[in-house]
Write a protein that holds these residues in place. Structure first.
Motif, short mmCIF file in Angstrom:
data_model
loop_
_atom_site.label_atom_id
_atom_site.label_comp_id
_atom_site.label_asym_id
_atom_site.label_seq_id
_atom_site.Cartn_x
_atom_site.Cartn_y
_atom_site.Cartn_z
N VAL A 47 -43.43 52.59 -25.80
CA VAL A 47 -42.70 52.34 -27.05
C VAL A 47 -43.68 52.59 -28.18
CG1 VAL A 47 -41.55 50.59 -28.46
CG2 VAL A 47 -41.20 50.62 -25.98
N PHE A 48 -43.30 53.47 -29.09
CA PHE A 48 -44.07 53.75 -30.30
C PHE A 48 -43.37 53.10 -31.49
CE2 PHE A 48 -45.19 57.30 -27.48
CZ PHE A 48 -46.56 57.37 -27.65
N GLU A 49 -44.08 52.95 -32.58
CA GLU A 49 -43.49 52.40 -33.81
C GLU A 49 -42.24 53.15 -34.23
OE1 GLU A 49 -46.97 50.71 -36.68
OE2 GLU A 49 -46.89 52.89 -36.44
N ASN A 50 -42.29 54.47 -34.14
CA ASN A 50 -41.20 55.30 -34.66
C ASN A 50 -40.34 55.93 -33.57
OD1 ASN A 50 -42.24 54.78 -37.25
ND2 ASN A 50 -43.64 56.50 -37.06
N LYS A 51 -40.58 55.56 -32.33
CA LYS A 51 -39.79 56.11 -31.22
C LYS A 51 -39.80 55.06 -30.11
CE LYS A 51 -37.92 59.72 -29.01
NZ LYS A 51 -36.58 60.12 -29.26
N LYS A 52 -38.66 54.45 -29.89
CA LYS A 52 -38.60 53.30 -28.99
C LYS A 52 -38.58 53.66 -27.51
CE LYS A 52 -38.62 50.69 -32.53
NZ LYS A 52 -39.92 50.50 -33.08
N VAL A 53 -37.98 54.78 -27.15
CA VAL A 53 -37.87 55.13 -25.74
C VAL A 53 -38.57 56.46 -25.48
CG1 VAL A 53 -36.29 55.60 -23.82
CG2 VAL A 53 -35.65 53.92 -25.56
N THR A 54 -39.72 56.40 -24.83
CA THR A 54 -40.42 57.63 -24.45
C THR A 54 -41.02 57.46 -23.06
OG1 THR A 54 -42.54 56.96 -25.37
CG2 THR A 54 -41.09 58.20 -26.82
N VAL A 55 -41.27 58.59 -22.44
CA VAL A 55 -42.01 58.62 -21.18
C VAL A 55 -43.20 59.55 -21.41
CG1 VAL A 55 -41.99 59.26 -18.75
CG2 VAL A 55 -39.97 58.19 -19.77
N GLU A 56 -44.38 58.98 -21.26
CA GLU A 56 -45.60 59.78 -21.32
C GLU A 56 -45.97 60.15 -19.89
OE1 GLU A 56 -48.64 58.41 -24.65
OE2 GLU A 56 -47.96 56.71 -23.44
N THR A 57 -46.21 61.43 -19.67
CA THR A 57 -46.68 61.89 -18.36
C THR A 57 -48.13 62.32 -18.53
OG1 THR A 57 -44.47 62.62 -17.74
CG2 THR A 57 -46.32 63.50 -16.46
N VAL A 58 -48.99 61.68 -17.79
CA VAL A 58 -50.42 61.97 -17.82
C VAL A 58 -50.82 62.41 -16.42
CG1 VAL A 58 -52.72 61.07 -18.29
CG2 VAL A 58 -50.76 60.20 -19.57
N THR A 59 -51.44 63.57 -16.33
CA THR A 59 -51.89 64.09 -15.05
C THR A 59 -53.40 64.12 -15.04
OG1 THR A 59 -49.90 65.44 -14.86
CG2 THR A 59 -51.76 66.05 -13.45
N PHE A 60 -53.98 63.58 -13.99
CA PHE A 60 -55.42 63.64 -13.78
C PHE A 60 -55.67 64.50 -12.54
CE2 PHE A 60 -58.36 60.56 -16.05
CZ PHE A 60 -57.61 60.52 -17.20
N THR A 61 -56.77 65.25 -12.56
CA THR A 61 -57.14 66.08 -11.43
C THR A 61 -58.52 65.68 -10.92
OG1 THR A 61 -57.34 68.35 -10.63
CG2 THR A 61 -58.15 67.93 -12.85
N HIS A 62 -58.69 65.84 -9.63
CA HIS A 62 -59.97 65.55 -8.99
C HIS A 62 -60.78 66.84 -9.02
CE1 HIS A 62 -62.57 64.33 -5.49
NE2 HIS A 62 -62.64 63.29 -6.30
#
Length: 142
Positions: free
Chosen positions: A113-128
């Protein structure tokens, strides 16, 4: 019958090789990578996009220079405002992703939840990476 046994034993060996070839990551290790991703996100949250690029994987660094990365992320993040809450939704180990070389990836989705956007999905990918370290390899917001 002897031929069938030879085929079955070959199949069993092949099956074991497949299992050994799949990446494994212990639950504690997954938590560690999720923690690393959350720390990386705090760098992004602070507006230090160049710092986030500097901590990123060779995959990101090879795709975009630090100024380009900073410009792209700022263009998406600044309008959203500050993070209000962020909760891990899913994490999944992958070996193949669209547009990326085969490797070991942990794809994490956060309900944010951001101040100006209540519904979001952040996708973060990490690699080995080859040096044994996990680093960010992708960041998307929906």
């Amino acid at each position: 019958m002897r031929t069938l046994l030879r085929h079955l034993s070959r199949g069993a060996i092949f099956g074991l090789l497949i299992v050994w070839a799949l990446p494994t990551i212990a639950a504690d290790d997954t938590k560690q990578v999720v923690d690393m991703a959350q720390k990386w996100l705090t760098v992004v949250d602070s507006g230090n996009y160049v710092g986030a690029w500097e901590q990123a994987s060779a995959l990101i660094k090879g795709a975009v220079d630090k100024n380009g990365f900073a410009t792209q992320v700022a263009g998406v993040r600044k309008p959203l405002g500050k993070v209000v809450t962020r909760t891990l939704k899913t994490s999944k180990l992958e070996t193949a992703l669209p547009g990326a070389p085969d490797g070991h990836y942990l794809v994490m989705q956060f309900d944010t939840v951001f101040e100006n956007k209540k519904v979001t999905v952040e996708t973060v990918t990490f690699t080995h990476e080859k040096d044994g370290q996990w680093r960010s390899a992708g960041y998307f917001i929906k």
